[in-house]
Scaffold this motif. Structure first.
Motif: not given
Length: 276
Positions: A83-88
């Motif tokens: 989720s963090v990777s997709r947000s970035v």
């Protein structure tokens, strides 16, 4: 449990549970500046994978600050590494749209005069509009096999050059207004010029240190940006923009990171003073 977590992610604001000091330490910007940043970017952030725009933006700011997806996950936000990777990946291009208005050279007569007057007391060099220098931003991508990204220090990095003004703002890359040091000084006057040139140049070196300490994702201690080269370039520009935001609102400087500074590839091991 899944529906509860989804509701919390949609409606819960991490800012509401933290003090002003904690917010600035965690996201590198004061609460008010983050809220001002949320307003223009939120309409363009898709509210997907059960994360509202504010949570995504805060996750991205936290990643910029620490340089590790796992550290963001470990903050207890309930987000996964994916989720963090997709947000970035999703939010960085949106923030990038605002970089042109936040990173710019002085254009009006009054702005140019202020920069001239700001630099002159440093070492007495007149008509300086900015100091230019380069630095290496390390990247770490196992799929990266193109040798063009591997420098003489034997690690993959993006060679970045910036212009810094007297206030420590990153203003742009520029090819004019250059004052170069004397290569082989033969007179006391030329030696004094090189000395004052070096004293002026330390301004940009100090700013590099502040930016990399504020946003550890571009500091070598983070292990390098684990993104594609194109996405790395976007992150570098966005962190420069956010640094300018922090400087303009008087945000506290982060504690320094003790590490050898990564200079640009065209800099010799024992370089002469660079262009101003």
């Amino acid at each position: 449990m899944v529906s509860i977590n989804a509701y919390v992610r949609q409606h819960f604001s991490p800012l509401d549970m933290q003090s002003d000091r904690a917010v600035q330490a965690k996201y590198r910007l004061p609460r008010a500046e983050i809220q001002r940043l949320i307003t223009p970017v939120s309409p363009h952030i898709r509210c997907n994978f059960a994360l509202n725009p504010e949570v995504q933006l805060l996750a991205v700011l936290r990643f910029y600050a620490v340089g590790s997806f796992l550290d963001v996950v470990g903050d207890g936000t309930g987000l996964s590494k994916a989720s963090v990777s997709r947000s970035v990946a999703a939010v960085t291009p949106i923030l990038l749209r605002h970089a042109r208005t936040r990173i710019k050279m002085p254009t009006t007569r009054d702005e140019v005069r202020q920069v001239h007057q700001g630099f002159h007391p440093v070492a007495g060099i007149p008509w300086v509009i900015g100091v230019v220098d380069g630095t290496l931003i390390p990247i770490h991508n196992p799929s990266l096999v193109d040798p063009c990204w591997i420098g003489r220090k034997h690690y993959a990095a993006i060679n970045t050059q910036v212009v810094v003004d007297h206030n420590g703002l990153l203003t742009d890359i520029v090819a004019s207004y250059l004052v170069t040091p004397v290569t082989n000084p033969a007179t006391p006057q030329e030696e004094r010029f090189n000395e004052t040139h070096t004293r002026t140049r330390t301004k940009v070196e100090r700013v590099f240190g502040i930016v990399k300490s504020r946003y550890r994702c571009i500091h070598r201690s983070s292990g390098g940006l684990r993104l594609s080269p194109l996405k790395c370039c976007r992150v570098i520009v966005v962190t420069a923009m956010l640094h300018n935001n922090a400087v303009r609102v008087g945000a506290d400087e982060p504690p320094p990171v003790d590490d050898e500074e990564e200079h640009s590839e065209d800099e010799a091991p024992n370089p002469a003073p660079r262009d101003v």
